[in-house]
Design a protein around this motif. Structure first.
Motif, PDB file in Angstrom:
ATOM      1  N   LYS A 161       0.843  -1.204   0.000  1.00 65.21           N
ATOM      2  CA  LYS A 161       0.000   0.000   0.000  1.00 65.21           C
ATOM      3  C   LYS A 161       0.877   1.253   0.000  1.00 65.21           C
ATOM      4  O   LYS A 161       0.590   2.209  -0.707  1.00 65.21           O
ATOM      5  CB  LYS A 161      -0.890  -0.037   1.246  1.00 65.21           C
TER       6      LYS A 161
ATOM      7  N   TYR B  99       0.115   3.029  10.565  1.00 66.48           N
ATOM      8  CA  TYR B  99      -0.690   2.188   9.674  1.00 66.48           C
ATOM      9  C   TYR B  99      -2.058   2.802   9.450  1.00 66.48           C
ATOM     10  O   TYR B  99      -2.516   2.980   8.325  1.00 66.48           O
ATOM     11  CB  TYR B  99      -0.797   0.811  10.326  1.00 66.48           C
ATOM     12  N   GLN B 100      -2.691   3.127  10.559  1.00 69.42           N
ATOM     13  CA  GLN B 100      -4.047   3.684  10.475  1.00 69.42           C
ATOM     14  C   GLN B 100      -4.062   4.971   9.674  1.00 69.42           C
ATOM     15  O   GLN B 100      -4.917   5.162   8.815  1.00 69.42           O
ATOM     16  CB  GLN B 100      -4.609   3.963  11.878  1.00 69.42           C
TER      17      GLN B 100
ATOM     18  N   TRP C 220      -3.067   4.356   5.802  1.00 67.27           N
ATOM     19  CA  TRP C 220      -4.061   3.614   5.014  1.00 67.27           C
ATOM     20  C   TRP C 220      -5.405   4.345   4.957  1.00 67.27           C
ATOM     21  O   TRP C 220      -5.952   4.586   3.889  1.00 67.27           O
ATOM     22  CB  TRP C 220      -4.269   2.208   5.618  1.00 67.27           C
ATOM     23  N   HIS C 221      -5.910   4.721   6.095  1.00 58.72           N
ATOM     24  CA  HIS C 221      -7.283   5.216   6.111  1.00 58.72           C
ATOM     25  C   HIS C 221      -7.406   6.721   5.936  1.00 58.72           C
ATOM     26  O   HIS C 221      -8.291   7.175   5.219  1.00 58.72           O
ATOM     27  CB  HIS C 221      -7.974   4.722   7.381  1.00 58.72           C
ATOM     28  N   GLN C 222      -6.513   7.478   6.568  1.00 63.17           N
ATOM     29  CA  GLN C 222      -6.600   8.926   6.383  1.00 63.17           C
ATOM     30  C   GLN C 222      -6.023   9.329   5.033  1.00 63.17           C
ATOM     31  O   GLN C 222      -6.660  10.012   4.238  1.00 63.17           O
ATOM     32  CB  GLN C 222      -5.829   9.666   7.482  1.00 63.17           C
TER      33      GLN C 222
ATOM     34  N   CYS D 220      -4.694   7.338   2.339  1.00 65.41           N
ATOM     35  CA  CYS D 220      -5.124   6.647   1.111  1.00 65.41           C
ATOM     36  C   CYS D 220      -6.641   6.713   0.887  1.00 65.41           C
ATOM     37  O   CYS D 220      -7.107   7.230  -0.112  1.00 65.41           O
ATOM     38  CB  CYS D 220      -4.681   5.196   1.123  1.00 65.41           C
ATOM     39  N   ASP D 221      -7.362   6.177   1.828  1.00 66.11           N
ATOM     40  CA  ASP D 221      -8.806   6.046   1.617  1.00 66.11           C
ATOM     41  C   ASP D 221      -9.494   7.393   1.501  1.00 66.11           C
ATOM     42  O   ASP D 221     -10.449   7.541   0.746  1.00 66.11           O
ATOM     43  CB  ASP D 221      -9.435   5.242   2.767  1.00 66.11           C
ATOM     44  N   SER D 222      -9.024   8.327   2.278  1.00 68.20           N
ATOM     45  CA  SER D 222      -9.739   9.591   2.313  1.00 68.20           C
ATOM     46  C   SER D 222      -9.039  10.682   1.485  1.00 68.20           C
ATOM     47  O   SER D 222      -9.585  11.187   0.510  1.00 68.20           O
ATOM     48  CB  SER D 222      -9.913  10.010   3.773  1.00 68.20           C
TER      49      SER D 222
ATOM     50  N   GLU E 224      -8.253   9.914  -2.348  1.00 64.19           N
ATOM     51  CA  GLU E 224      -9.504   9.902  -3.110  1.00 64.19           C
ATOM     52  C   GLU E 224      -9.982  11.324  -3.357  1.00 64.19           C
ATOM     53  O   GLU E 224     -10.469  11.646  -4.438  1.00 64.19           O
ATOM     54  CB  GLU E 224     -10.587   9.118  -2.351  1.00 64.19           C
TER      55      GLU E 224
END
Length: 754
Positions: A614, A675-676, A679-681, A683-685, A688
């Motif tokens: 990732k 990690y959190q 990945w989530h802040q 990449c995901d958010s 995008e």
RNA sequence: GAACUUGUAGCUCAGUUGGCUAGAGCGCAUCGUUGACAUCGAUGAGGUCGGAGGUUCGAGUCCUCUCAAGUUCACCA
């Protein structure tokens, strides 16, 4: 860039670091160094997950290097005396040979060659995991320079009257043919029998009837009313019809057995103590070979196990065996070969540890040397405060010989074992064999010598002659040092401390000592950490390390210890080839509480290899975005868009928390947060959200990416460096290598507050 | 015999000084996806945090007891 992260690029990255010499610190008097001495792996051991835990040290080193501290992580390897000789002997046994087939020089050479091969593998595997060790300062415990200092310490201890040769009951393994320190003995519970024997006027109870031949007394407790009248009278040892005195000693437990204890000073530690107190003789009925001796016909020459059966038969026949009751107790076994330890009186070399332990205790108490986690402090202090004299001699060949010499002419009663010209083993006292064999032949084929404890020895041997009689028939002590005697001085010897003249110590020593952190598994807290502190204070007056950080052991997903027999071993080298070093490193620290067991599973490694991928792909996306807008500005605007402000604020928080987590050894928490966020802040958010934006997103995007690469670098050095090397020069011009780039700090704090 | 550690979703574990509407990975269910990544995304099911009591406005987090598992230390013949 490849679509997936390829672990195969890792060796090139490591080579890049080596080429740029990023792991070799420069001494800078203006800055405080950060130093870790690698717990020297056994040169002969292939890597296991325990070694992979050096990840913790690498995280610390890489973090400090990025802070700009001159950072030294010093690698090395240990010859690991008994461990290695044991492994080698097993190998010999496969070929139908044993150590007794060789003289000590030949055997030593064979082991040396065997270890050399594996030592290289060991080094390679440490590199595979990405450890930022300074290979220019690598040391091996059998280097002449290291040994020279170790021998000097031995002489200094002797000069300071902290070293002596003594005959006491030692933990002797007749199978391994050597004594062990108390720490090297395992205790196992066993179901045995307690035999009640008729000793004439008194009855005794024993678990070891085969040793009655070496009895010198029967002891009762002075408080014991039932035996009061018997004290001073004579008891009779059955089968031998020998009379021995009945004595009183309060070490005897009134309630155990009959309340009367047969005293066999040569084969039991308590008995030895009582024997010394009452000035009783020490008679031995078991030889170093493990066979019975000085007993009676039919028993001599047997091993204790058979001797016990035979003795009991004889006792029964004579009506001296009164009764037998089952007994559940613990016995000492050899930690290596698992055979029962035979307590035997053998002359050994001892270090007086009580005075040496004192400054260590003070330092721990005052927290000049910190222990993490704190709970080990108590255990450690308890041990230090109850420390016994340390047996530093081992009857093996693999290791430096103790630098003491005996004169055979002055002490013709020295026992010698050697291989003669025809390859036969000869054993005997010098006085009995010197007519038949030349001194040269003895010396050449020598396996072991055994000098009575009263023998004079000398520690300086410059011209091969005896200082008393000037004769030349002198032999060096065949005992070698306990491995921990060498490795206990490791921080000093590797950094270049000079034992004889501390002022002549190397600049490295003066700068890097005391070291910053000592990280290890708690199982060698006493063996190694304790000894290093003893030597550190003794020789330099300072602690060898300011912080003792203890981590837990790696277990499988069921919490079981990894072992070959259970088939649950995960091999680091295989894992690295499959998933990459970063995935393994992350799996070992991610979500692990400080000092709790580290449960490692293929699932966990898989999860982290996904994460590494990732990181790779998010970076790839960022670089593709850069390509789309070649003319975009890279500098962060003074005034940020509210959305950007938000994410920058979160990033700042991440920087602060990761930094403090590393400082406080909470690597599990730090990696989890990274990690959190990534990945989530990120990449995901965030990624995008910028897909529809243009060039304006670039400065914040790159800031986020580069900052995270830096934060992640200590944990996952390969992928982060690999990505960093792909960045356009404008980002990396000032700091071309991520491993030495500066650790991030929060930005735009003012914007945040307003 | 003494000391210490652990007990949180099906599994492996996080949860710093008490503020949690208790989290992650794997697994599971449903849906999505030709351009950063299927080594992916979205949504969801699943826990009275071993048990009992206490301190507190508030306890997974502190105290006491209890049950279970594990480790280390100790000279019991």
């Amino acid at each position: 860039m490849d679509k997936h992260y390829q672990p195969s690029l890792e060796p090139d990255i490591y080579q890049l670091w080596l080429d740029k010499k990023v792991f070799t610190p420069k001494i800078n008097p203006k800055r405080k160094p950060f130093t870790i001495i690698l717990p020297l792996p056994n040169a002969n051991d292939p890597m296991h997950m325990g070694h992979a835990m050096f990840t913790i040290e690498d995280i610390l080193c890489r973090y400090h290097r990025m802070l700009g501290d001159p950072t030294l992580w010093l690698p090395g390897a240990d010859h690991a005396g008994i461990e290695t000789q044991f492994v080698f002997e097993k190998k010999l046994a496969q070929n139908g040979k044993s150590r007794f087939d060789y003289d000590r020089q030949t055997l030593y050479k064979m082991i040396w060659d065997y270890v050399e091969k594996n030592r290289k593998i060991n080094q390679f595997q440490l590199k595979e995991l990405g450890f930022s060790l300074d290979w220019t300062r690598y040391h091996y415990s059998l280097e002449p320079k290291i040994i020279e200092q170790v021998l000097a310490t031995f002489r200094k201890l002797h000069a300071d009257k902290l070293l002596y040769r003594g005959e006491r009951i030692v933990n002797y393994c007749t199978h391994c043919g050597t004594a062990f320190s108390e720490l090297e003995i395992d205790h196992v519970e066993k179901d045995d029998f307690l035999y009640y024997l008729d000793y004439g006027p008194i009855q005794i109870a024993t678990t070891r009837p085969e040793t009655i031949f070496a009895d010198v007394a029967v002891a009762v407790n002075p408080q014991d009313k039932k035996y009061k009248k018997l004290i001073g009278q004579q008891a009779i040892v059955p089968l031998m019809s020998k009379t021995i005195p009945i004595i009183a000693d309060d070490l005897v437990d009134i309630n155990f057995g009959t309340g009367a204890l047969k005293i066999t000073p040569a084969h039991d530690t308590t008995d030895f103590e009582i024997g010394q107190k009452h000035k009783l003789p020490t008679i031995s009925c078991i030889e170093l070979s493990g066979k019975m001796t000085n007993t009676i016909d039919g028993i001599n020459g047997l091993y204790p196990k058979q001797a016990r059966i035979k003795t009991l038969e004889m006792l029964e026949k004579q009506g001296k065996l009164i009764k037998t009751t089952p007994l559940h107790h613990t016995v000492g076994i050899c930690y290596r070969c698992k055979n029962t330890i035979e307590p035997l009186p053998v002359p050994q070399w001892y270090v007086k540890t009580k005075p040496l332990a004192k400054p260590v205790i003070d330092s721990i108490k005052k927290e000049d040397t910190e222990v993490f986690p704190k709970r080990f402090k108590k255990t450690y202090l308890d041990w230090m405060e109850n420390i016994h004299d340390w047996n530093i001699s081992r009857q093996i060949v693999w290791g430096p010989q103790i630098p003491a010499w005996y004169c055979l002419d002055c002490h013709p009663d020295i026992q010698l074992n050697f291989i003669d010209k025809n390859g036969n083993i000869v054993s005997g006292k010098y006085q009995d064999i010197k007519e038949k064999y030349s001194f040269e032949d003895i010396k050449k084929g020598l396996q072991t010598l055994n000098a009575p404890v009263s023998s004079k020895y000398f520690l300086e041997n410059t011209d091969n002659s005896c200082p008393h009689c000037s004769g030349h028939h002198i032999l060096q002590e065949t005992d070698t040092f306990d491995t921990w005697f060498l490795s206990g001085q490791w921080p000093l010897t590797t950094l270049g401390f000079n034992v004889v003249d501390p002022k002549k110590s190397s600049p490295d020593f003066n700068y890097f000592y005391p070291t910053s952190v000592l990280d290890t598994l708690w199982d060698i807290l006493f063996f190694w950490v304790g000894r290093m502190m003893i030597f550190g204070f003794y020789l330099t007056g300072k602690t060898p390390f300011k912080m003792i950080h203890l981590h837990a052991k790696v277990v499988d997903e069921k919490g079981q210890k990894m072992s070959k027999s259970k088939g649950n071993v995960i091999n680091p080298s295989d894992t690295v080839k499959q998933s990459g070093a970063d995935a393994l490193r992350l799996a070992l620290v991610y979500g692990v509480a400080p000092a709790s067991n580290i449960a490692l599973s293929q699932d966990k490694i898989k999860a982290q290899s996904h994460f590494v991928n990732k990181i790779w792909n998010a970076s790839r996306f960022a670089l593709m975005t850069l390509d789309r807008f070649p003319k975009a500005s890279f500098t962060l605007p003074k005034k940020l868009h509210p959305d950007d402000q938000k994410i920058i604020k979160k990033l700042n928080k991440l920087i602060t928390s990761v930094t403090s987590d590393i400082e406080k050894y909470r690597f599990g928490q730090a990696s989890e947060n990274l990690y959190q966020f990534f990945w989530h802040q990120f990449c995901d958010s965030y990624l995008e959200s910028i897909k529809n934006k243009g060039a304006t997103a670039i400065p914040v995007l790159m800031h986020l990416l580069i900052t995270q690469l830096k934060l992640l670098h200590p944990f996952a050095p390969f992928v982060t460096e690999a990505v960093y090397q792909q960045l356009p020069p404008i980002f990396t011009k000032k700091q071309p290598i991520l491993a030495t780039a500066s650790w991030p700090s929060p930005i735009h704090e003012k914007t945040q507050k307003s």
